[in-house]
Enzyme design. Structure first.
Site, short mmCIF file in Angstrom:
data_model
loop_
_atom_site.label_atom_id
_atom_site.label_comp_id
_atom_site.label_asym_id
_atom_site.label_seq_id
_atom_site.Cartn_x
_atom_site.Cartn_y
_atom_site.Cartn_z
N GLY A 109 -67.65 99.31 -1.55
CA GLY A 109 -67.20 98.09 -0.96
C GLY A 109 -65.54 98.70 -0.29
N GLU A 110 -65.03 97.52 -0.01
CA GLU A 110 -63.48 97.43 0.24
C GLU A 110 -63.45 98.03 1.81
OE1 GLU A 110 -61.38 100.32 -2.11
OE2 GLU A 110 -61.63 99.22 -3.85
N GLY A 111 -64.67 98.24 2.41
CA GLY A 111 -64.47 98.70 3.77
C GLY A 111 -64.51 100.10 3.68
#
Length: 336
Positions: A303-305
């Site tokens: 996640g987190e980009g």
């Protein structure tokens, strides 16, 4: 165009009014691509990516100079159902880590030459438990969408949005189930690392949420089953479209949020490319539903980009080749 959303139909109207690709620039980019010093198609998908990017930027010979990464964070009331291996406090702790430069997304953004913004959305007040009621009321949902919309820098030329939110793989699975049907088990994964019993529990939670809230268009489903960070990602993706800023999509949660836009408005994700396919079980299935082929497949599930940010350099390379290579005529090379 900027916008202020006073009701859900205002947001739907913004989706409907979004600009389309610049066909002239795209045609000129295709023409240029056919004249470059390489055999036709020799750069594979890099050629398609560069032409796509050129069409959205309205420039047949573009460059990528100012990518932006935005990470939105939110907390989910559905964590009361025991769907995560980590407590909700981890969301705020990770936001501090982002702000101090210590997370993977900080390093990936830096290596891609991208600015990074981290926006926490009311972490002290989780959304409602969607097995009991809609995750957000109209005002809360619109505030989150507006936050995402306003977070996009109009001067950027590429956008990646990411998220942090304990419980948000459950939210994403519920959205995917509501949008695309099938069984809850088709869409749930281990997220932060739940065990087999946790996986069964997640499926139960998704099933109950979809039974309660699964009707309606993509905007309704995002409001009822999403989270503030998912709504903000959707708002940012929509804003990027209004500014003709191409978007690299991240993983399962980002893709589920984006999919609600496609369900609400045909073609809403034409300016979006899939950065990667994650190891979260259902991500590939959602990408397939959207007709998006991922750029990378590296077994990531952070996640987190992070997957989207990693893909920035791939798209930069595609655009650099397209715009920087000489044509046969310029190089004095004979065409075969």
């Amino acid at each position: 165009m900027s916008a202020t959303f006073s009701n859900l139909d205002d947001f739907r109207a913004a989706l409907a009014a979004a600009p389309v690709v610049d066909a002239k620039a795209m045609g000129e980019a295709e023409e240029r691509n056919g004249q470059l010093t390489k055999p036709p198609g020799a750069l594979g998908r890099l050629e398609d990516m560069a032409i796509w990017y050129a069409g959205w930027r309205g420039n047949p010979r573009p460059s990528i100079e100012a990518p932006q990464v935005i990470v939105f964070a939110g907390n989910h009331g559905v964590t009361a159902q025991g769907v995560s291996a980590f407590p909700a406090e981890v969301t705020e702790q990770m936001v501090l880590n982002f702000q101090h430069g210590g997370a993977a997304i900080n390093q990936l953004s830096k290596s891609a030459g991208a600015s990074l913004d981290v926006i926490a959305l009311s972490l002290e007040t989780p959304t409602a438990d969607f097995t009991q009621e809609a995750a957000m009321d109209d005002a809360g949902f619109l505030a989150a969408v507006q936050t995402g919309w306003d977070a996009v820098n109009p001067e950027s030329d590429l956008l990646v949005v990411g998220e942090m939110g304990i419980g948000n793989t459950t939210s994403a699975a519920a959205i995917a189930n509501a949008l695309f049907g099938g069984e809850a088990e088709d869409w749930v994964g281990r997220g932060t690392g739940v065990d087999d019993a946790g996986l069964v529990n997640k499926a139960r939670v998704v099933r109950e949420g979809v039974a309660l809230h699964g009707a309606g268009d993509g905007v309704d489903i995002l409001q009822r089953l999403g989270g503030r960070e998912l709504a903000a990602m959707a708002g940012a993706i929509a804003r990027a479209r209004s500014l003709r800023i191409p978007v690299i999509m991240d993983g399962f949660i980002c893709t589920a949020a984006a999919a609600t836009l496609a369900k609400a408005q045909d073609g809403a994700l034409d300016h979006v490319i899939a950065g990667h396919v994650s190891a979260e079980a259902a991500h590939g299935a959602v990408l397939a539903q959207l007709g998006k082929e991922p750029m990378l497949s590296l077994g990531m599930r952070l996640g987190e980009g992070s997957g989207g940010a990693l893909a920035i350099n791939i798209l930069k390379s595609a655009v650099a080749c397209h715009s920087g290579m000489a044509t046969f005529a310029e190089a004095g090379v004979s065409e075969g």
